[in-house]
Design a protein around this motif. Structure first.
Motif, short mmCIF file in Angstrom:
data_model
loop_
_atom_site.label_atom_id
_atom_site.label_comp_id
_atom_site.label_asym_id
_atom_site.label_seq_id
_atom_site.Cartn_x
_atom_site.Cartn_y
_atom_site.Cartn_z
N ILE A 50 0.83 -1.20 0.00
CA ILE A 50 0.00 0.00 0.00
C ILE A 50 0.87 1.26 0.00
CG2 ILE A 50 -1.69 1.31 1.38
CD1 ILE A 50 -2.78 -1.51 2.29
N ASN A 103 -5.22 -2.49 -4.06
CA ASN A 103 -6.54 -2.92 -3.63
C ASN A 103 -6.52 -4.37 -3.12
OD1 ASN A 103 -9.42 -4.21 -4.55
ND2 ASN A 103 -9.64 -2.17 -3.67
N LYS A 106 -5.13 -4.20 0.28
CA LYS A 106 -6.11 -3.69 1.25
C LYS A 106 -7.09 -4.79 1.68
CE LYS A 106 -6.55 1.20 0.28
NZ LYS A 106 -7.49 2.17 -0.30
N ARG A 107 -7.41 -5.66 0.74
CA ARG A 107 -8.32 -6.75 1.09
C ARG A 107 -7.65 -7.74 2.04
NH1 ARG A 107 -12.96 -6.29 -1.62
NH2 ARG A 107 -12.85 -4.74 -3.27
N ILE A 109 -5.78 -6.94 4.38
CA ILE A 109 -5.96 -6.34 5.69
C ILE A 109 -7.42 -6.43 6.14
CG2 ILE A 109 -5.77 -4.15 6.97
CD1 ILE A 109 -3.28 -3.59 5.17
N ALA A 110 -8.33 -6.34 5.16
CA ALA A 110 -9.77 -6.35 5.49
C ALA A 110 -10.28 -7.73 5.89
CB ALA A 110 -10.58 -5.83 4.30
N ILE A 182 -18.60 -16.96 2.85
CA ILE A 182 -19.08 -16.01 1.84
C ILE A 182 -18.29 -14.71 1.84
CG2 ILE A 182 -21.05 -14.49 1.32
CD1 ILE A 182 -22.86 -16.94 1.57
N SER A 183 -18.03 -14.18 3.02
CA SER A 183 -17.34 -12.89 3.10
C SER A 183 -15.91 -12.98 2.54
CB SER A 183 -17.34 -12.40 4.55
OG SER A 183 -16.49 -11.29 4.67
N ALA A 186 -16.00 -13.42 -1.16
CA ALA A 186 -16.36 -12.18 -1.86
C ALA A 186 -15.10 -11.33 -2.06
CB ALA A 186 -17.42 -11.41 -1.10
N HIS A 187 -14.27 -11.27 -1.02
CA HIS A 187 -13.01 -10.52 -1.16
C HIS A 187 -12.11 -11.17 -2.22
CE1 HIS A 187 -13.38 -7.37 1.77
NE2 HIS A 187 -13.75 -8.20 2.72
N LEU A 189 -13.10 -12.91 -4.76
CA LEU A 189 -13.69 -12.61 -6.08
C LEU A 189 -13.15 -11.30 -6.61
CD1 LEU A 189 -17.58 -13.23 -6.07
CD2 LEU A 189 -15.87 -14.36 -7.49
N PHE A 190 -13.14 -10.29 -5.72
CA PHE A 190 -12.63 -8.99 -6.14
C PHE A 190 -11.13 -9.04 -6.44
CE2 PHE A 190 -16.55 -7.14 -4.19
CZ PHE A 190 -16.93 -6.34 -5.26
N LYS A 193 -10.75 -10.55 -9.78
CA LYS A 193 -11.16 -9.57 -10.79
C LYS A 193 -10.04 -8.54 -11.00
CE LYS A 193 -13.95 -7.64 -13.65
NZ LYS A 193 -14.23 -8.37 -14.89
#
Lengths: 236, 236
Positions: A50, A103, A106-107, A109-110, A182-183, A186-187, A189-190, A193
């Motif tokens: 980052i 990005n 960042k995910r 970390i998320a 799922i959560s 989903a991260h 998946l992004f 992408k």
């Protein structure tokens, strides 16, 4: 490149190209590190990725500024003008690559807790290898002004797209099998992408290297935009 | 804008600005139509949005070409140079807005069957209204060279980001409640992300309008990039 009576003009062009290559090296490293951070859930490495994005943004700013100065002062034509325009466009794509890698970081970390990374992240890791080799090869093609090598990078974008489509489906399956994932999925998946889009930017860069050497931007739209995309996951 | 002895220079600048505004109008329309297509699952409208993207791309190409010609021929300085550079940068952002709207339209075609659109798409629709008003206001600010209005658009990006975060969570909840909706909700997640990114591009445009009027690009990073993003969904 044509011969110039004013030798410092050549030096200016070389300086811009050198900055583009430096930016490319940084973007490559950010891509590699962000996905390594994801696979190992290494939040410290993610933070370093980052932080690096600022340097990439600064380089883009410098390249644009320098390119505009060259256009205004030297009024380049033909292949020299194409060199300068391509440097601006390629730095624009590299800035996006840096953003997308940031990005992913960042995910990392998320995402809370851990996940079965071997199973989940394997596809993303494999896709990253393909995108990385595309990025590396197109930067080599840029450094060597090699339109033929660039064209072959452009042709390889379908591989990344196909892999993305299969990862998209795989991650949806994991979500259906275990809703607690799922959560995280989903991260992922992004992230997938983002890597797919890094492949698109490598393709854009390839087209600009082709433009540099031939003076023509390839216009035949790649198949995936209208076919695979619509059928499967609507790649942008 | 300063007075020029060569009046056709002013005309050239106006022509570029006119094309940027035309591009902005098209991008606005694509955003509106793509989300309308999503809400109504209108695949025909989605196809029209996809077709429009070619015109947006062509406009960007023309603007860049014209801008480079102006820089080379006229060697503009100060506010004139900023006008030309901003036109290039803004057209770059508008091209991305068109791309993102096209991607939403492609997802409308990719989604199989129907879904409970009222419940699922309500958040995306509301977010789109916010992004649309950002885009409209920043294009007005561009047309009026209004740095103050642009700054206020820039300040509003947090609203779109906050709404995106809440939609992200909401869609994950729907996925967990009913695994049969996972595929549709995954597409909606990407649509929501695209709209959020359109808000980011409106913010970039706002920064360029501020640059046009003041000569300085705002550098204070917006809070969401480092705070909300990491905590919730890692906005790019």
């Amino acid at each position: 490149m044509s011969q110039h009576t004013v030798s410092s003009f050549d030096e200016e062009l070389k300086e811009v190209a050198g900055r583009v290559s430096e930016m490319g090296g940084l973007a490559e490293m950010m891509l590699n590190d962000s996905v390594q951070a994801l696979v190992r859930m290494d939040k410290e490495l993610a933070r370093r990725v980052i932080a690096q994005d600022k340097r990439v943004d600064a380089l883009q700013f410098e390249i644009e500024e320098q390119a505009i100065l060259i256009i205004a002062r030297r009024q380049p034509v033909a292949s020299d003008l194409r060199d300068v325009i391509s440097a601006m466009r390629i730095s624009n794509d590299l800035e996006r690559v840096g953003d997308l890698a940031k990005n992913v970081a960042k995910r990392v970390i998320a995402i809370e807790g851990t996940f079965d990374s071997k199973k989940f992240a394997l596809g993303v890791e494999h896709m990253t290898e393909l995108a990385q080799s595309q990025l590396k090869d197109v930067l080599d093609a840029y450094a060597g002004r090699d339109g033929v090598a660039a064209a072959s990078v452009r042709d390889r974008d379908d591989e990344v797209d196909a892999l993305y489509t299969s990862i998209f489906r795989e991650l949806l399956t994991y979500m259906m099998e275990d809703p607690r994932q799922i959560s995280v999925c989903a991260h992922l998946l992004f992230c997938a992408k983002n890597i797919e889009r890094i492949g698109d930017h490598a393709t854009n860069i390839a087209e600009n290297v082709m433009y540099m050497s031939t003076g023509v931007l390839p216009t035949d739209e790649r198949q995936k935009v209208d076919e695979t995309g619509i059928e499967t996951d609507a790649a942008s």
